[in-house]
Scaffold this active site. Sequence first.
Site, PDB file in Angstrom:
ATOM      1  CG  ASP A 143      -6.332  48.643  51.664  1.00 47.91           C
ATOM      2  OD1 ASP A 143      -5.351  49.017  50.995  1.00 47.91           O
ATOM      3  OD2 ASP A 143      -6.236  48.217  52.822  1.00 47.91           O
ATOM      4  CD  GLU A 148       1.361  44.991  57.132  1.00 50.57           C
ATOM      5  OE1 GLU A 148       0.820  44.448  58.112  1.00 50.57           O
ATOM      6  OE2 GLU A 148       0.744  45.297  56.093  1.00 50.57           O
TER       7      GLU A 148
END
Length: 272
Positions: free
Chosen positions: A91, A190
């Site tokens: 990330d 998500e």
Amino acid sequence: MGYLTTDKKKVTARTLLEMKAAGEKITQMTAYDYTTAGIIDAAGIDSILVGDSASNVMAGNQDTTPITVDEMIYHARAVVRACRRCLVVCDMPFGSYQVSREDGIRNAIRIIKETGAGAVKMEGGTEIVDTVRGIIAAGIPVVGHLGLTPQSIHRLGGYGLRAKEEAEAQKLMDDALALDAAGVSAITLEKVPAALAAKVTTLVKAATIGIGAGNGTDGQVLVYADALGMTQGFKPKFLRHFANVHQCMTDGVQAYIRCVKESTFPSDAESY
């Protein structure tokens, strides 16, 4: 059929596209340290995400925003050292690409150079597409992230389901198409409605990896501490416990305490 999970070749970002084309589901789980990553990789996972969720899981922060580039590099470097086969995605933390395109490219290059990860992951859609293009042009695979984007949690106002209204659903599809056109290898979806995630999966060439997005995506990702039952008091609808490591560790620690208190550890056989 491409690189299937029985293939011992190193998984790359390109492998994810091949798996999508072959109709093979992609498995991804987070990890943040050498020991855990080694176990997950050896178990046969396709990809490990060194998520900025390390901010919560490893440091105890309330959200992902405090973690820095230096801290992400520390965690990702340890994970990469442990992995023989799976793709490691790191990330890009909050603040590392939002200020400018140049900052984003510079930080992505630094992360890859200093960790050996195989791709970076970024949250956002059309607003970051120029940066995504620049990072890919620099030779770095990018994974997108749409829907619930934890780095924007203060703007979103919570961790609820996203894109349930038509306007936000259309924006998500537009963002996915923009990221796809920019050349991302995968897109994390998500906490969005399953039907929307399935539709996006059919619209894009990139592999889709869901978390709380139903079973119509090309793969799934979970935080290892959640999936393996280490965390307590966190059980959203999308989470399934595949083990009870919390109980196993508790039992082990208590057994150790008991044996030390009773002077049965170490035994003569365990002494020099």
